[in-house]
Design a protein around this motif. Sequence first.
Motif, PDB file in Angstrom:
ATOM      1  N   ASP A  63       0.842  -1.208   0.000  1.00 27.79           N
ATOM      2  CA  ASP A  63       0.000   0.000   0.000  1.00 27.79           C
ATOM      3  C   ASP A  63       0.871   1.249   0.000  1.00 27.79           C
ATOM      4  O   ASP A  63       0.494   2.278  -0.558  1.00 27.79           O
ATOM      5  N   LEU A  64       2.011   1.152   0.654  1.00 28.01           N
ATOM      6  CA  LEU A  64       2.918   2.296   0.761  1.00 28.01           C
ATOM      7  C   LEU A  64       4.365   1.802   0.698  1.00 28.01           C
ATOM      8  O   LEU A  64       4.719   0.819   1.353  1.00 28.01           O
ATOM      9  N   VAL A  65       5.182   2.500  -0.084  1.00 28.20           N
ATOM     10  CA  VAL A  65       6.603   2.182  -0.177  1.00 28.20           C
ATOM     11  C   VAL A  65       7.384   3.193   0.659  1.00 28.20           C
ATOM     12  O   VAL A  65       7.205   4.405   0.514  1.00 28.20           O
ATOM     13  N   LEU A  66       8.225   2.683   1.556  1.00 23.68           N
ATOM     14  CA  LEU A  66       9.159   3.528   2.298  1.00 23.68           C
ATOM     15  C   LEU A  66      10.511   3.393   1.610  1.00 23.68           C
ATOM     16  O   LEU A  66      11.198   2.386   1.749  1.00 23.68           O
ATOM     17  N   LEU A  67      10.872   4.407   0.828  1.00 22.79           N
ATOM     18  CA  LEU A  67      12.115   4.377   0.061  1.00 22.79           C
ATOM     19  C   LEU A  67      13.231   4.989   0.904  1.00 22.79           C
ATOM     20  O   LEU A  67      13.230   6.196   1.169  1.00 22.79           O
ATOM     21  N   VAL A  68      14.158   4.155   1.344  1.00 26.60           N
ATOM     22  CA  VAL A  68      15.225   4.599   2.250  1.00 26.60           C
ATOM     23  C   VAL A  68      16.478   4.967   1.451  1.00 26.60           C
ATOM     24  O   VAL A  68      16.969   4.170   0.642  1.00 26.60           O
ATOM     25  N   LEU A  69      16.981   6.176   1.695  1.00 25.27           N
ATOM     26  CA  LEU A  69      18.217   6.646   1.082  1.00 25.27           C
ATOM     27  C   LEU A  69      19.192   7.040   2.192  1.00 25.27           C
ATOM     28  O   LEU A  69      18.783   7.537   3.239  1.00 25.27           O
ATOM     29  N   ASP A  70      20.463   6.824   1.953  1.00 27.63           N
ATOM     30  CA  ASP A  70      21.511   7.177   2.911  1.00 27.63           C
ATOM     31  C   ASP A  70      21.915   8.631   2.659  1.00 27.63           C
ATOM     32  O   ASP A  70      22.579   8.939   1.660  1.00 27.63           O
ATOM     33  N   SER A  71      21.519   9.518   3.573  1.00 25.82           N
ATOM     34  CA  SER A  71      21.791  10.947   3.356  1.00 25.82           C
ATOM     35  C   SER A  71      23.261  11.300   3.546  1.00 25.82           C
ATOM     36  O   SER A  71      23.684  12.403   3.183  1.00 25.82           O
ATOM     37  N   SER A  72      24.052  10.373   4.110  1.00 22.75           N
ATOM     38  CA  SER A  72      25.480  10.653   4.342  1.00 22.75           C
ATOM     39  C   SER A  72      26.331  10.330   3.121  1.00 22.75           C
ATOM     40  O   SER A  72      27.545  10.484   3.152  1.00 22.75           O
ATOM     41  N   ARG A  73      25.669   9.861   2.033  1.00 23.24           N
ATOM     42  CA  ARG A  73      26.385   9.561   0.790  1.00 23.24           C
ATOM     43  C   ARG A  73      25.674  10.231  -0.376  1.00 23.24           C
ATOM     44  O   ARG A  73      24.469  10.481  -0.325  1.00 23.24           O
ATOM     45  N   GLU A  74      26.426  10.483  -1.436  1.00 21.12           N
ATOM     46  CA  GLU A  74      25.804  10.996  -2.655  1.00 21.12           C
ATOM     47  C   GLU A  74      24.996   9.878  -3.319  1.00 21.12           C
ATOM     48  O   GLU A  74      25.370   8.703  -3.231  1.00 21.12           O
ATOM     49  N   LEU A  75      23.907  10.251  -3.974  1.00 22.84           N
ATOM     50  CA  LEU A  75      23.096   9.247  -4.668  1.00 22.84           C
ATOM     51  C   LEU A  75      23.864   8.710  -5.869  1.00 22.84           C
ATOM     52  O   LEU A  75      24.464   9.472  -6.632  1.00 22.84           O
ATOM     53  N   ASP A  76      23.837   7.382  -6.030  1.00 22.74           N
ATOM     54  CA  ASP A  76      24.513   6.773  -7.177  1.00 22.74           C
ATOM     55  C   ASP A  76      23.478   6.184  -8.131  1.00 22.74           C
ATOM     56  O   ASP A  76      22.266   6.347  -7.947  1.00 22.74           O
ATOM     57  N   ASP A  77      23.951   5.479  -9.152  1.00 19.35           N
ATOM     58  CA  ASP A  77      23.043   4.934 -10.173  1.00 19.35           C
ATOM     59  C   ASP A  77      22.077   3.912  -9.589  1.00 19.35           C
ATOM     60  O   ASP A  77      20.927   3.814 -10.039  1.00 19.35           O
ATOM     61  N   GLU A  78      22.532   3.132  -8.586  1.00 19.89           N
ATOM     62  CA  GLU A  78      21.642   2.147  -7.954  1.00 19.89           C
ATOM     63  C   GLU A  78      20.478   2.845  -7.268  1.00 19.89           C
ATOM     64  O   GLU A  78      19.320   2.425  -7.380  1.00 19.89           O
ATOM     65  N   ASP A  79      20.783   3.941  -6.531  1.00 19.39           N
ATOM     66  CA  ASP A  79      19.720   4.714  -5.879  1.00 19.39           C
ATOM     67  C   ASP A  79      18.722   5.229  -6.916  1.00 19.39           C
ATOM     68  O   ASP A  79      17.505   5.123  -6.738  1.00 19.39           O
ATOM     69  N   LYS A  80      19.254   5.799  -8.001  1.00 19.23           N
ATOM     70  CA  LYS A  80      18.390   6.413  -9.017  1.00 19.23           C
ATOM     71  C   LYS A  80      17.517   5.364  -9.709  1.00 19.23           C
ATOM     72  O   LYS A  80      16.362   5.636 -10.048  1.00 19.23           O
ATOM     73  N   GLU A  81      18.076   4.163  -9.904  1.00 17.26           N
ATOM     74  CA  GLU A  81      17.296   3.085 -10.520  1.00 17.26           C
ATOM     75  C   GLU A  81      16.135   2.672  -9.617  1.00 17.26           C
ATOM     76  O   GLU A  81      15.012   2.438 -10.081  1.00 17.26           O
ATOM     77  N   ILE A  82      16.398   2.610  -8.305  1.00 14.21           N
ATOM     78  CA  ILE A  82      15.342   2.248  -7.357  1.00 14.21           C
ATOM     79  C   ILE A  82      14.284   3.347  -7.298  1.00 14.21           C
ATOM     80  O   ILE A  82      13.082   3.068  -7.244  1.00 14.21           O
ATOM     81  N   ILE A  83      14.729   4.602  -7.327  1.00 14.59           N
ATOM     82  CA  ILE A  83      13.784   5.735  -7.341  1.00 14.59           C
ATOM     83  C   ILE A  83      12.853   5.612  -8.546  1.00 14.59           C
ATOM     84  O   ILE A  83      11.640   5.783  -8.431  1.00 14.59           O
ATOM     85  N   ASP A  84      13.409   5.280  -9.702  1.00 12.92           N
ATOM     86  CA  ASP A  84      12.598   5.107 -10.917  1.00 12.92           C
ATOM     87  C   ASP A  84      11.656   3.909 -10.797  1.00 12.92           C
ATOM     88  O   ASP A  84      10.531   3.940 -11.312  1.00 12.92           O
ATOM     89  N   SER A  85      12.103   2.842 -10.108  1.00  9.58           N
ATOM     90  CA  SER A  85      11.301   1.615 -10.019  1.00  9.58           C
ATOM     91  C   SER A  85      10.058   1.792  -9.153  1.00  9.58           C
ATOM     92  O   SER A  85       9.102   1.033  -9.280  1.00  9.58           O
ATOM     93  N   VAL A  86      10.100   2.789  -8.275  1.00 11.47           N
ATOM     94  CA  VAL A  86       8.926   3.039  -7.423  1.00 11.47           C
ATOM     95  C   VAL A  86       7.745   3.480  -8.273  1.00 11.47           C
ATOM     96  O   VAL A  86       6.585   3.180  -7.979  1.00 11.47           O
TER      97      VAL A  86
END
Length: 283
Positions: free
Chosen positions: A130-153
């Motif tokens: 019902d709801l996706v909690l998308l967790v990102l590590d704010s202590s690191r720059e976003l990489d391609d893996e992060d961006k791919e997951i963001i798109d997959s949501v």
Amino acid sequence: VEFAVDFTEDDEEIDPSIPKNVEKSLKSGMEEMEVLLKGADAGKIIREGLSLAIVGKPNVGKSSLLNALLREKRAIVTDIAGTTRDIIEEYINLDGIPVKIIDTAGIRETEDIVEKIGVERSREKIQEADLVLLVLDSSRELDDEDKEIIDSVGDKKCVVILNKIDLESKIDENIISNFDNIIKISAKEEIGLGDLKNTIKDLFFSGKIDTESLIISNSRHKQALFRALENAEMALSKVRMNEYLDLISIFVTSALRALNEITGDELEEDLVNKIFGDFCVGK
């Protein structure tokens, strides 16, 4: 309507107050149906619970968030990426509503067969939740893996969680600026969890979980309400176009039949009783 159709002679004028009263009753009934339909999704959640999927790449703090919400060490937390390989499901109580929290395997490309299966299951859980909690590590720059997951949501209802705010922030928040709900937390220090819970309540219950008011929690009832509302809208449009009452009665009757699927009432018997009880009709 039925009274006017059945007991008005051909040479008689129909009482002009009847269409006005019909319009007033239809509008009133439609307003109540719309209120029930607006709360239908909340009703389903109150009955079945809410499913939250915690997703993100490995080592962003998904399992730490699960442990913090549960207030117990349910998932193994290490600095080694890919620790969680299978799906972990646990429940918490959110103001009386059971919330199923799903901790998923970190999503990334991997050659490890077991981890690969876990990643595929993670992708499935994104679609089911019902709801996706998308967790990102704010202590690191976003990489391609992060961006791919963001798109997959995609268009799923989502809350972006910037974890590890107890560390120096290095994340470019412009990349996630299109998300409406962004919460900053530290799962390790248990900071910001209250804000997260309030955001969940705002998304599904307008900030307040009300289990006392009348709600629709059954999908069959919801469909019946949709049909009732559609027929009531048609009836109202016919009234405003000054159509014949016997045509209007078809749509009103269809709306009532749909509502009676929920209440279990018998329409014909009620109509007869209503006509003879409320109107002066010669026996």
